[in-house]
Design a protein around this motif. Structure first.
Motif, PDB file in Angstrom:
ATOM      1  N   CYS A 275      -4.784   0.085   0.522  1.00  0.00           N
ATOM      2  CA  CYS A 275      -5.489  -0.834   1.384  1.00  0.00           C
ATOM      3  C   CYS A 275      -6.773  -0.176   1.900  1.00  0.00           C
ATOM      4  O   CYS A 275      -6.932   1.042   1.814  1.00  0.00           O
TER       5      CYS A 275
ATOM      6  N   CYS B 201      -6.527   2.787   4.248  1.00  0.00           N
ATOM      7  CA  CYS B 201      -6.034   4.046   3.698  1.00  0.00           C
ATOM      8  C   CYS B 201      -7.026   4.683   2.731  1.00  0.00           C
ATOM      9  O   CYS B 201      -6.679   5.616   2.000  1.00  0.00           O
TER      10      CYS B 201
ATOM     11  N   CYS C 264       0.858  -1.187   0.000  1.00  0.00           N
ATOM     12  CA  CYS C 264       0.000   0.000   0.000  1.00  0.00           C
ATOM     13  C   CYS C 264       0.895   1.238   0.000  1.00  0.00           C
ATOM     14  O   CYS C 264       1.779   1.346   0.858  1.00  0.00           O
TER      15      CYS C 264
ATOM     16  N   CYS D 101       0.415   3.270   3.662  1.00  0.00           N
ATOM     17  CA  CYS D 101       0.878   2.719   4.938  1.00  0.00           C
ATOM     18  C   CYS D 101       2.002   1.707   4.753  1.00  0.00           C
ATOM     19  O   CYS D 101       2.541   1.193   5.737  1.00  0.00           O
TER      20      CYS D 101
END
Ligand SMILES: [Zn+2]
Ligand SMILES: [Zn+2]
Ligand SMILES: [Zn+2]
Lengths: 511, 562
Positions: free
Chosen positions: A177, A180, A153, A156
């Motif tokens: 993800c 996020c 991702c 993150c």
């Protein structure tokens, strides 16, 4: 909002104790219901008198000294005050340069934001309800990144697997993800793209029915609550849960980066409408202050003139104006008091220290204004006293005229003597006439419009018509407190009346 | 050229540019002082400013978005940093930014890049960068400007900015003359010329007659700040200290709460405006007359013959207190002054001070100093000041007894710090520092005479002394000021006699000199003189200045005399 209710209640009319939501309404109520009632005005005056004592904290005796004691006569004017007037010093502006730099920097953001808004608008346009059709529609407007290339991702930096699935942002097409991304409700999206925006015009109009505080809260929504960084946002996960259960058809999934850009724009927009109730109170108070200052200026002029025994202005007008000033003072006192306690009883969201200080200072400034501007307003002479003043003035004028006549007489005698020797034909000097209009004007003061009016026959005499026009103007000017105009118009009227009167008399004697 | 007017123009413009609405004024420490000298609270309310905040305050609160923020700060590095932070997380709705002096373009850029929320509406330079104490008097609030008898670079920079701001605020581009004997004066003059040529665009004025900027050094006249003062303003500063127009009276026994700190501002206090240049006795008379007038009206009879009577009067008639406005405040101040004069025998001290500064009678004066040193009722600091005056006066007198006096001081148990001050002042301002006597012995006598001139026929023995500045300015006005002692900077010279004069004293000026300038302005219509200093001294602050200035240099006097 418990706090805002506290704010709104209790804007009481001091006469009938009716509750009003805003000072505007209270004033309107005043004008509608209590305006011409002399009893009410008197009680207002009394109230104001009490306020006066309270503010000045002075005893009765002091009034007679107030003017005399502190007058330490200026011994010498400082030499610097005699220096020629100066102009404001050098000023240099950096505003242009500042804004150039700022705009260059912000342009980057705004092009990006605009791109997102255009895409959002296209997405909303003809959005299919069927999930499959909808996905096609979304991908046609914003091409999605190929998710095969994305292992982590980008926000993150966690790796994707069965439990952490890949999602596409509907605005930029990037992959990230679930944690996020956030959901932008269709409703909010529509608000963002509509040109009129969230706020209706009534948000700034104080006459609106709805409580202002409510409108401000509405104006403040948008993404403000959604846009939290995913790491710190427990709010986010709550929202996601809620969102999941209601299905995706009500939302767009977007990444936090896009959300932040949109949010910044919303905040910017909301700022223009963020006008809490204190502003409305304050503006009203300032308007009253301005009006009161103007009236005081006019009043002082009238007061001086009346105390000279002049008849430029009416005593009743001055009295009316004085009551008007007292009323305004009462209103200023009232509003500033309201401001000083704004929200103080609110438990949930009490005003912070700075806000309290602000409200307190506004109140203090109002007290100073009342003390320095309004309470210096001096009482008018009674009707009896005014009549005496007029007589005194009359006597002064007569004495002056007599004195001047005497001087003239003496001079004439002297010049007669002189001229007798030189020439035989001697005319009366014209100086006597120069003084005459003054006398005439003063003798005409017994002429009130009301006493003269009934004598006039209702014909289409142009003079009469003009006189009635003048009366209408006078009424208008008086209503607007333009007493200087009243004075001019009234003297015009008097002139007309005396012309009319002499005309009538000559007619009568002729016929 | 009225400095107070000049600054008020700027502040008014600031508050008007943002239009109607509630405002907060965001300032730094120095601009806060600048503004508070100009306006009373009710005056600033009229401008719709209700809150005053410091840019360097570290409280982070929610802010009030419905307020307009007027930022008025000096363009220092720290302030720019604070303002950048403020703009990144704005507490208020809109910002109107005013720098009190010239700011670098790079700093504007930094600020512009911080304003992501587009809250800034205006950015300007308004040159209100000095403390306007009177229409003709300004200070820069620098208490000790030199170290080792040279400029402290920070203070030099501040002084240049301050003077540039004075010139811009009254729209004057001056010819510069400076005191030749002073390194610091020369350096300051050069720095100012640098800015004048660099910023020449801002200094293009239509000037009928160009003004003179005269830069002088305190070291040329160390006597004036050492003397006891007897005119009201100077006396209050000497005995009670005026700081930003405020006088702290909290140490006075039994003082009422509202009088713990009193404001003395000629702009807002008519009594003070009328009396600040009058001498002590005359003020008592004025107050007495006011009280008598009150009694006549109130049909009361209470004798008012002393300051104690006056204090009594104020207590007996609370009504007088209410009606007389500021008068009762001055009764308190005058009362405190008079008790200090009595307690410390200042009349006696002052008489000798005046003799030492204006007459030459060595043996008699030496005798009197010895008597006062041995009189335990006289304060240490006062006898030390007398010895300092003696040392300055008789430094080159063959039979001087500076050492004998120093020994007497030591015997009395006067602290070392004070004894050392006698050396310090000779170092700071001894006869060698005061002028250049390499070639001409006669010049020495002349200068000495100037500084300690004997005056005949003065009726008040306590006010014989006139500051050296008086003569310097009189010479300048007449066009007779020596080109050798006060040369022009650069080759251009003024052919006409000057009409506008800005005189600046490095090392601080005094209220006595302010009165001198006030009187010169009064006596010479058509001539306008402004006086400024790094600070406004009383004797206490001046002694600190000396101590600081002479720190870190070889104390040759101590070696010579021990
Ligand atoms: Zn009512
Ligand atoms: Zn993630
Ligand atoms: Zn995105």
């Amino acid at each position: 909002m418990a706090g805002s209710e506290e704010v709104l209640e209790g804007f009481l009319c001091p006469i009938c104790v009716t509750d009003f939501k805003a000072p505007v309404q209270l004033t309107k109520h005043f004008e509608d219901f209590h305006n011409d009632d002399p009893e009410i005005l008197k009680s207002l005056k009394d109230l104001f008198g009490k306020a006066k004592k309270k503010i000045l904290k002075q005893d009765e005796m002091s009034c007679s000294f107030a003017n005399s004691v502190p007058s330490t006569t200026r011994l010498q004017r400082s030499p610097e005050s005699n220096w020629e007037p100066q102009e404001i010093g050098v000023m240099r502006s950096h505003t242009k340069y500042f804004k150039e730099i700022r705009n260059m920097r912000l342009e980057r953001y705004s092009t990006e934001t605009n791109k997102l808004l255009i895409r959002l608008d296209k997405l909303l346009n003809n959005l299919p309800t069927d999930p499959v059709d909808r996905k096609v529609h979304e991908r046609a407007i914003v091409p999605w990144i190929d998710d095969k290339d994305v292992k982590l991702c980008p926000i993150c930096a966690k790796s994707f697997h069965v439990a952490r699935r890949k999602h596409h942002c509907r605005l930029c097409g990037a992959v990230m993800c679930h944690n996020c991304t956030i959901f932008l409700s269709l409703q909010d999206a529509k608000k963002m793209t509509s040109p009129v925006s969230v706020q209706d015009d009534s948000a700034v109009s104080p006459t609106s029915e709805r409580p202002i505080s409510e409108r401000i809260v509405r104006a403040g929504i948008g993404l403000t609550k959604l846009a939290r960084s995913p790491s710190s946002g427990s709010l986010n996960s709550v929202l996601s849960l809620v969102n999941d259960s209601t299905g995706s058809e009500q939302h767009f999934r977007i990444c936090t980066h896009c959300a932040n850009l949109l949010d910044a724009r919303e905040k910017q927009k909301a700022k223009h409408f963020d006008k809490p109730i204190v502003c409305q109170f304050y503006e009203k108070m300032r308007a009253y202050m301005k009006e009161a200052s103007q009236h005081v200026k006019m009043y002082n002029k009238m007061w001086e003139s009346l105390n000279e025994g002049e008849s430029t202005y009416n005593l009743e007008d001055a009295q009316a104006l004085r009551i008007k000033i007292a009323k305004l003072g009462e209103n200023i006192d009232l509003i500033s008091k309201r401001i000083s306690v704004l929200g103080t009883r609110c438990v949930e969201n009490p005003p912070q220290d700075q806000e309290l200080r602000l409200h307190h200072m506004v109140r203090v400034s109002a007290m100073i204004f009342l003390k320095e501007e309004l309470l210096s307003v001096q009482a008018l002479p009674s009707e009896q006293r005014y009549a005496e003043l007029q007589k005194e003035r009359q006597r002064r004028i007569e004495a002056r005229i007599a004195y001047e006549r005497q001087l003239e007489e003496e001079q004439r005698e002297r010049s007669k003597e002189q001229r007798r020797k030189e020439t035989w034909n001697l005319e009366i000097r014209p100086t006597v006439k120069e003084n005459q209009p003054n006398v005439v004007l003063d003798q005409s003061q017994g002429w009130g419009p009301s006493s003269v009016a009934p004598i006039m026959p209702s014909s289409m005499d142009p003079i009469i018509e003009q006189m009635s026009n003048l009366r209408a103007y006078i009424k208008q000017a008086r209503a607007d407190c333009r007493y200087d105009e009243v004075a001019t118009l009234e003297s015009n009227l008097k002139e007309l009346q005396s012309v009319y009167f002499t005309m009538k008399q000559s007619n009568n004697s002729d016929g | 050229m009225n400095l107070i007017t000049a600054l008020k123009f700027y502040i008014t413009r600031m508050t008007e540019e943002s239009g109607p609405g509630m405002k907060v004024l965001l300032m730094d420490k120095q601009t806060t002082s600048i503004v508070s000298l100009l306006y009373s609270q009710s005056e600033i309310f009229l401008k719709e400013v209700y809150l005053f905040e410091r840019i360097d305050a570290n409280v982070r609160n929610e802010g009030l978005k419905h307020l307009k923020c007027i930022v008025f700060i000096r363009p220092t590095k720290e302030n720019i940093e604070c303002l950048c932070n403020e703009l990144r997380y704005p507490k208020y709705g809109t910002y109107y930014i005013y720098f009190s002096n010239i700011i670098a373009k790079a700093d504007i850029k930094l600020l512009a890049e911080s304003d992501e929320q587009e809250v800034v509406r205006e950015v300007h330079e308004y040159y209100a960068d000095y403390l306007a104490i009177s229409p003709h008097l300004f200070s820069l609030g620098i208490n000790t400007c030199s170290q080792g008898l040279l400029w402290n670079p920070v203070h030099l920079h501040r002084t240049v900015s301050g003077l540039i701001s004075v010139l811009l605020s009254i729209k004057k581009c001056p010819y510069i003359r400076y005191q030749n004997s002073s390194e610091m004066a020369k350096r300051l003059a050069e720095k100012i010329r640098e800015v004048l040529s660099k910023e020449s665009n801002s200094f293009e004025f239509k000037q009928d007659s160009p003004p003179i900027l005269l830069i002088v050094d305190r070291r040329d006249d160390p006597v004036t700040p050492l003397l006891n003062q007897w005119t009201y303003q100077a006396m209050v500063h000497e005995l009670l200290t005026i700081n930003n127009n405020r006088v702290n009276l909290s140490h006075v026994k039994g003082i009422s709460k509202e009088l713990r700190e009193v404001v003395l501002s000629a702009e807002h206090d008519e009594f003070y405006a009328n009396n600040l240049y009058l001498n002590f006795g005359e003020i008592g008379q004025t107050i007495k007359e006011l009280m008598d007038e009150f009694q006549k009206k109130a049909k009361k009879h209470q004798k008012v013959e002393s300051i104690a009577d006056m204090k009594n009067f104020v207590e007996t008639y609370p009504l007088f207190k209410k009606l007389s406005g500021t008068v009762s405040k001055h009764v308190t101040v005058v009362g405190e002054l008079s008790s200090l004069v009595e307690k410390h025998h200042l009349l006696q001290v002052s008489e000798l001070e005046q003799e030492l500064s204006c007459q030459s009678d060595h043996s008699m004066q030496l005798q009197k100093i010895k008597e006062l040193i041995n009189n335990q009722q006289i304060r240490e600091i006062d006898v030390v000041r007398l010895v300092m005056l003696y040392a300055l006066h008789y430094e080159k007198y063959a039979n001087n007894d500076i050492n004998g006096l120093l020994n007497l001081l030591k015997n009395r148990g006067v602290s070392d710090k004070y004894v050392k001050l006698v050396y310090n002042i000779l170092e700071y301002s001894g006869i060698n520092a005061r002028q250049n006597n390499l070639f001409d012995r006669e010049a020495v006598a002349k200068i000495t005479k100037k500084l300690f001139k004997g005056l005949s026929g003065v009726d008040n023995i306590y006010t014989q002394h006139t500051p050296l500045l008086n003569e310097t300015l009189e010479d300048l006005i007449k066009g007779k000021l020596s080109l050798q002692t006060f040369p022009y900077l650069g080759s251009t010279m003024m052919s006409k006699k000057p009409q506008d004069i800005i005189v600046f004293m490095i090392g601080g000026t005094t209220y006595e000199e302010s009165l001198t300038v006030h009187n010169l302005n009064k006596q010479n219509p058509g001539i306008k003189i402004i006086l400024g200093g790094t600070t406004i001294h009383n004797s206490a602050s001046f002694l600190e200045e000396i101590q600081h200035a002479t720190s870190g240099i070889l104390t040759k006097y101590k070696n010579n005399n021990n």
